[in-house]
Structure formats: C-alpha cells, structure tokens
Design a protein around this motif. Structure first.
Motif, PDB file in Angstrom:
ATOM      1  N   THR A 236       0.812  -1.218   0.000  1.00  0.00           N
ATOM      2  CA  THR A 236       0.000   0.000   0.000  1.00  0.00           C
ATOM      3  C   THR A 236       0.850   1.276   0.000  1.00  0.00           C
ATOM      4  O   THR A 236       0.403   2.306  -0.500  1.00  0.00           O
ATOM      5  N   VAL A 237       2.071   1.214   0.537  1.00  0.00           N
ATOM      6  CA  VAL A 237       2.992   2.351   0.375  1.00  0.00           C
ATOM      7  C   VAL A 237       3.244   2.571  -1.117  1.00  0.00           C
ATOM      8  O   VAL A 237       3.180   3.708  -1.619  1.00  0.00           O
ATOM      9  N   TYR A 238       3.512   1.493  -1.822  1.00  0.00           N
ATOM     10  CA  TYR A 238       3.693   1.575  -3.277  1.00  0.00           C
ATOM     11  C   TYR A 238       2.428   2.119  -3.940  1.00  0.00           C
ATOM     12  O   TYR A 238       2.482   2.996  -4.810  1.00  0.00           O
ATOM     13  N   GLY A 239       1.261   1.611  -3.515  1.00  0.00           N
ATOM     14  CA  GLY A 239       0.008   2.046  -4.118  1.00  0.00           C
ATOM     15  C   GLY A 239      -0.274   3.519  -3.896  1.00  0.00           C
ATOM     16  O   GLY A 239      -0.803   4.191  -4.784  1.00  0.00           O
ATOM     17  N   GLY A 240       0.076   4.044  -2.731  1.00  0.00           N
ATOM     18  CA  GLY A 240      -0.124   5.463  -2.471  1.00  0.00           C
ATOM     19  C   GLY A 240       0.786   6.335  -3.304  1.00  0.00           C
ATOM     20  O   GLY A 240       0.425   7.457  -3.679  1.00  0.00           O
ATOM     21  N   TYR A 241       1.972   5.792  -3.631  1.00  0.00           N
ATOM     22  CA  TYR A 241       2.939   6.578  -4.401  1.00  0.00           C
ATOM     23  C   TYR A 241       2.660   6.497  -5.902  1.00  0.00           C
ATOM     24  O   TYR A 241       2.547   7.502  -6.596  1.00  0.00           O
ATOM     25  N   PHE A 242       2.533   5.276  -6.416  1.00  0.00           N
ATOM     26  CA  PHE A 242       2.318   5.078  -7.850  1.00  0.00           C
ATOM     27  C   PHE A 242       1.585   3.754  -8.007  1.00  0.00           C
ATOM     28  O   PHE A 242       2.179   2.699  -7.897  1.00  0.00           O
ATOM     29  N   GLY A 243       0.274   3.838  -8.245  1.00  0.00           N
ATOM     30  CA  GLY A 243      -0.568   2.652  -8.127  1.00  0.00           C
ATOM     31  C   GLY A 243      -0.509   1.655  -9.261  1.00  0.00           C
ATOM     32  O   GLY A 243      -1.135   0.593  -9.163  1.00  0.00           O
ATOM     33  N   ALA A 244       0.198   1.947 -10.347  1.00  0.00           N
ATOM     34  CA  ALA A 244       0.251   1.001 -11.461  1.00  0.00           C
ATOM     35  C   ALA A 244       0.814  -0.334 -11.006  1.00  0.00           C
ATOM     36  O   ALA A 244       1.818  -0.388 -10.307  1.00  0.00           O
ATOM     37  N   ALA A 245       0.126  -1.418 -11.378  1.00  0.00           N
ATOM     38  CA  ALA A 245       0.520  -2.786 -11.012  1.00  0.00           C
ATOM     39  C   ALA A 245       0.360  -3.057  -9.521  1.00  0.00           C
ATOM     40  O   ALA A 245       0.891  -4.033  -9.016  1.00  0.00           O
ATOM     41  N   LEU A 246      -0.399  -2.211  -8.817  1.00  0.00           N
ATOM     42  CA  LEU A 246      -0.671  -2.477  -7.409  1.00  0.00           C
ATOM     43  C   LEU A 246      -1.307  -3.851  -7.227  1.00  0.00           C
ATOM     44  O   LEU A 246      -0.950  -4.595  -6.313  1.00  0.00           O
ATOM     45  N   GLY A 247      -2.242  -4.198  -8.110  1.00  0.00           N
ATOM     46  CA  GLY A 247      -2.912  -5.494  -7.990  1.00  0.00           C
ATOM     47  C   GLY A 247      -1.958  -6.663  -8.123  1.00  0.00           C
ATOM     48  O   GLY A 247      -2.054  -7.646  -7.377  1.00  0.00           O
ATOM     49  N   VAL A 248      -1.027  -6.564  -9.065  1.00  0.00           N
ATOM     50  CA  VAL A 248      -0.034  -7.627  -9.245  1.00  0.00           C
ATOM     51  C   VAL A 248       0.800  -7.787  -7.981  1.00  0.00           C
ATOM     52  O   VAL A 248       1.044  -8.905  -7.499  1.00  0.00           O
ATOM     53  N   MET A 249       1.232  -6.670  -7.425  1.00  0.00           N
ATOM     54  CA  MET A 249       2.091  -6.721  -6.244  1.00  0.00           C
ATOM     55  C   MET A 249       1.338  -7.265  -5.029  1.00  0.00           C
ATOM     56  O   MET A 249       1.870  -8.082  -4.266  1.00  0.00           O
ATOM     57  N   LEU A 250       0.089  -6.846  -4.854  1.00  0.00           N
ATOM     58  CA  LEU A 250      -0.688  -7.338  -3.726  1.00  0.00           C
ATOM     59  C   LEU A 250      -0.980  -8.834  -3.848  1.00  0.00           C
ATOM     60  O   LEU A 250      -0.841  -9.587  -2.883  1.00  0.00           O
ATOM     61  N   ILE A 251      -1.382  -9.268  -5.028  1.00  0.00           N
ATOM     62  CA  ILE A 251      -1.687 -10.688  -5.221  1.00  0.00           C
ATOM     63  C   ILE A 251      -0.445 -11.540  -4.995  1.00  0.00           C
ATOM     64  O   ILE A 251      -0.506 -12.595  -4.351  1.00  0.00           O
ATOM     65  N   ALA A 252       0.695 -11.085  -5.502  1.00  0.00           N
ATOM     66  CA  ALA A 252       1.933 -11.857  -5.327  1.00  0.00           C
ATOM     67  C   ALA A 252       2.265 -12.020  -3.850  1.00  0.00           C
ATOM     68  O   ALA A 252       2.588 -13.129  -3.391  1.00  0.00           O
ATOM     69  N   GLY A 253       2.193 -10.937  -3.092  1.00  0.00           N
ATOM     70  CA  GLY A 253       2.508 -11.010  -1.665  1.00  0.00           C
ATOM     71  C   GLY A 253       1.475 -11.783  -0.873  1.00  0.00           C
ATOM     72  O   GLY A 253       1.816 -12.631  -0.040  1.00  0.00           O
TER      73      GLY A 253
ATOM     74  N   SER B 166      -7.128  -2.528  -2.451  1.00  0.00           N
ATOM     75  CA  SER B 166      -7.001  -1.504  -3.494  1.00  0.00           C
ATOM     76  C   SER B 166      -8.026  -0.401  -3.299  1.00  0.00           C
ATOM     77  O   SER B 166      -7.740   0.779  -3.551  1.00  0.00           O
ATOM     78  N   ALA B 167      -9.235  -0.768  -2.844  1.00  0.00           N
ATOM     79  CA  ALA B 167     -10.265   0.239  -2.576  1.00  0.00           C
ATOM     80  C   ALA B 167      -9.841   1.164  -1.444  1.00  0.00           C
ATOM     81  O   ALA B 167     -10.076   2.379  -1.495  1.00  0.00           O
ATOM     82  N   VAL B 168      -9.203   0.596  -0.411  1.00  0.00           N
ATOM     83  CA  VAL B 168      -8.696   1.430   0.686  1.00  0.00           C
ATOM     84  C   VAL B 168      -7.632   2.395   0.155  1.00  0.00           C
ATOM     85  O   VAL B 168      -7.623   3.587   0.497  1.00  0.00           O
ATOM     86  N   VAL B 169      -6.739   1.887  -0.676  1.00  0.00           N
ATOM     87  CA  VAL B 169      -5.718   2.743  -1.289  1.00  0.00           C
ATOM     88  C   VAL B 169      -6.390   3.868  -2.084  1.00  0.00           C
ATOM     89  O   VAL B 169      -6.028   5.048  -1.970  1.00  0.00           O
ATOM     90  N   GLY B 170      -7.389   3.499  -2.893  1.00  0.00           N
ATOM     91  CA  GLY B 170      -8.070   4.490  -3.719  1.00  0.00           C
ATOM     92  C   GLY B 170      -8.764   5.568  -2.907  1.00  0.00           C
ATOM     93  O   GLY B 170      -8.623   6.764  -3.182  1.00  0.00           O
ATOM     94  N   LEU B 171      -9.514   5.167  -1.886  1.00  0.00           N
ATOM     95  CA  LEU B 171     -10.241   6.139  -1.070  1.00  0.00           C
ATOM     96  C   LEU B 171      -9.287   7.061  -0.313  1.00  0.00           C
ATOM     97  O   LEU B 171      -9.542   8.268  -0.170  1.00  0.00           O
ATOM     98  N   THR B 172      -8.181   6.503   0.177  1.00  0.00           N
ATOM     99  CA  THR B 172      -7.215   7.317   0.927  1.00  0.00           C
ATOM    100  C   THR B 172      -6.544   8.341   0.020  1.00  0.00           C
ATOM    101  O   THR B 172      -6.392   9.521   0.388  1.00  0.00           O
ATOM    102  N   THR B 173      -6.149   7.910  -1.164  1.00  0.00           N
ATOM    103  CA  THR B 173      -5.506   8.857  -2.086  1.00  0.00           C
ATOM    104  C   THR B 173      -6.494   9.913  -2.568  1.00  0.00           C
ATOM    105  O   THR B 173      -6.090  11.057  -2.818  1.00  0.00           O
ATOM    106  N   VAL B 174      -7.766   9.565  -2.700  1.00  0.00           N
ATOM    107  CA  VAL B 174      -8.762  10.573  -3.079  1.00  0.00           C
ATOM    108  C   VAL B 174      -8.774  11.699  -2.055  1.00  0.00           C
ATOM    109  O   VAL B 174      -8.742  12.888  -2.407  1.00  0.00           O
TER     110      VAL B 174
END
Length: 253
Positions: A147-164, A184-192
C-alpha cells in the motif's frame, strides 16, 4: 478537453477498470491516456489515482462473496490506510526520479514471486505450516509495503498485492483477488482524500474516467469468478511482465 479526448479517456477507463479487477495494472492504460490529452506527469498521476478509485469499489462489490473471513480483512485495513498515506505523502514531497527507477524492478519482482509461488512456498514454508504469529506479521508487512507503493504510484498495485498475499495466505486465487480488491479500494479512497486536498487534480479528466472504471471494475470482478485458477494466474503474470517492461523502458529512456 474536446470530444476526441473525452472518448479516449472513456475507453481507457473502461479497459483499466476491467484490468484492475482481473490482475491490476489498469493505471498503465489511463495514465498514458491522461498524458496524451495534455496533462503534465504529476497532475496525470494524481488525477489517475483519484479516477480509478470507483473501479476499485466496483471490484469489491463484484467479488464480495469471495472475501476471506471479515475479521481477517478488517485487521488489515488500518495497515493499508497507514501505508497508503505514507506513499501519497512521499509522492507529494519527494522527487520522483529515483522511485521511477525502482518501480519496474518492484513490479517484475512481484510478478516473479507469483510465477514461482510454489517453489518459493517450499523454500519459505507453506502458509498452513507457518506459526499463527509469523503468518499474521508477514501478512501485515506485505500489506504495508504494497500500500505504500500504491499510495505513491498505483500502477501494477494489484499484481504486487496478489503476489505477496498469495505467498502467505492459504486461500484460492479468487479469494486472494477479492482481498486485493478490498485493499485496493482502501488505497483508492485514501488517495482521493489526500490528493483532493493537496494534489494538482484535473477534475474534468476525473469526471470522464471515474464512471468508466466503475463499470469496468464490476465487469472484471465478475469475470474473475469464472476463470480457472491457472488461467487467472497466467493472465496476472503476463500483465505484470508487460507492465514491468513498460515501466523499465520509460525509466531508462
């Protein structure tokens, strides 16, 4: 923004919402589209983060039945909130160039973890063989980093989360994908919230892309439930490899 720009963003939003629900990486469709209609890179990145949020929410709605036990999900949400806040503040307050060089390797590394999940599990231990405390701590660390990555630059966030998540959870890939959608929804709402207050948003672009990602996200989440695990895993690995290669090409130009 003229009619052709709006049409480009609409198509990009539909495609990105679907891809995000299936595998992640939809931002690499909308982000270049926002650049193409004339937004500066930082404004495009910020506007993109806000615009794809409805798609994440639709993905949660489409995969709600596949979520792991609610208590386990709720325990991860504060960590996701903290991680996203850290990432978003880094984006707004630090130079992007150094992170741009690291991002492709993070994406490719995450894709490799998913592709070689079974050998890695034999090396580090299957989730069911881990102690309860170690499993909980490892899961929280995975969510924080993702989610640190997702807050900074969300591209491929799903790939990274699923892998981990797939490495430390003894769940089907469909259930892991459902949890990925929730995080991902939490990431999205927080960045909004953060970017709406402090970021250089282009609200006209957001108004076009956001509804399109909403439709695409719901369709993609329903599609995941019908895909065999091997096909779903293969799609995610392919998406991750393409995305990582694209980001590496951009960073080294």
């Amino acid at each position: 923004m003229d009619l052709s720009d709006a049409a480009l963003l609409l198509v990009a939003g539909l495609a990105a919402g679907t891809v995000n629900a299936v595998a992640g990486g939809g931002s690499l469709i909308t982000f270049p589209a926002l650049i193409a209609v004339g937004l500066p890179p930082v404004a495009a990145n910020v506007s993109n983060s806000v615009a794809v949020c409805p798609g994440y929410l639709a993905s949660v709605a489409g995969s709600w039945r596949d979520l792991p036990p609610r208590r386990a999900v709720l325990a991860l949400l504060p960590t996701a909130l903290v991680g996203t806040t850290i990432g978003a503040l880094l984006l707004l307050n630090t130079p992007a160039r150094a992170f741009e060089l690291v991002v492709p390797f993070l994406v490719l590394g995450a894709t490799a973890v998913l592709a070689f999940q079974d050998p890695l599990r034999r090396l580090v231990g299957h989730p069911r063989d881990l102690g309860a405390r170690r499993r909980v701590v490892t899961l929280q660390v995975m969510v924080l980093l993702g989610t640190v990555y997702g807050g900074y630059f969300g591209a491929a966030l799903g790939v990274m989360l699923i892998a981990g998540l797939a490495l430390v959870l003894d769940e089907t890939l469909a259930r892991v994908a459902a949890l990925k959608n929730m995080l991902s929804a939490v990431v999205g709402l927080t960045t909004v919230g953060i970017f709406a207050a402090f970021g250089p948003l282009n609200w006209a672009a957001v108004a076009v892309v956001a509804p399109a990602t909403l439709v695409g996200g719901y369709v993609g989440a329903r599609l995941v439930r019908r895909l065999p695990p091997v096909v779903l895993k293969s799609l995610i690995v392919v998406f991750g490899t393409v995305i990582g290669g694209y980001l590496l090409h951009r960073a080294l130009r």
